[in-house]
Design a protein around this motif. Structure first.
Motif: not given
Length: 165
Positions: A89-104
């Motif tokens: 779950d932590a890795l998924v959340a971190e990946t989602k944050r990274e994807i969101e950061r990359m998207k921004q």
């Protein structure tokens, strides 16, 4: 009938003496030996019962230890599953944050590129407008020629805009 005479009395006395001697020499030692053997057998049975009871207790202890070991093993497995789930779950959340950061970052970069392109286009339009104004002022043409010049300028502007993309 039976006659009672001295021989018979002697035989009865001899028999009684023999019984007394056998009783003293054979019966009591045999009875004592049988009693000892009986006691030994009883002790063996008692010992076997005690050993059986001890074996049952040991078996019960082993079963309890096995049940405890199984319980602890299950706890370890449960903890491992929980830890793995939390890490996932932590890795998924971190990946989602990274994807969101990359998207921004990508959106910001796209916006910067749009602004830069817009500024370049604006600069190009100003330059082209000045060039067109110079031509119009320099030629002092008729209205028909001015319209043609403006239309050519607009066509050139459109082609420059499409080429800039």
């Amino acid at each position: 009938m039976i006659e009672i005479n001295a021989t018979m009395i002697a035989q009865v006395v001899n028999f009684l003496i023999l019984v007394a001697i056998l009783r003293a020499l054979a019966y009591e030692p045999v009875a004592k030996m049988l009693k000892q053997r009986s006691d030994k057998i009883q002790n063996s049975l008692d010992q076997a019962a005690a050993d059986r009871k001890a074996a049952e207790q040991t078996l019960a202890q082993y079963k309890n230890q096995l049940a405890e070991a199984n319980r602890k093993a299950q706890e370890i497995v449960d903890r491992a599953e929980l830890t793995a789930r939390q890490e996932r779950d932590a890795l998924v959340a971190e990946t989602k944050r990274e994807i969101e950061r990359m998207k921004q970052n990508a959106q910001a970069e796209i916006q910067n590129e749009r602004n830069r392109a817009f500024e370049e286009m604006k600069s190009e339009i100003v330059t082209l407008s000045l060039q067109a104004a110079e031509k119009i002022v320099a030629k002092n043409l008729s209205a028909k020629e001015n319209d043609k010049l403006v239309n050519d300028f607009i066509s050139g502007l459109n082609s420059n805009m499409f080429n800039a993309k």
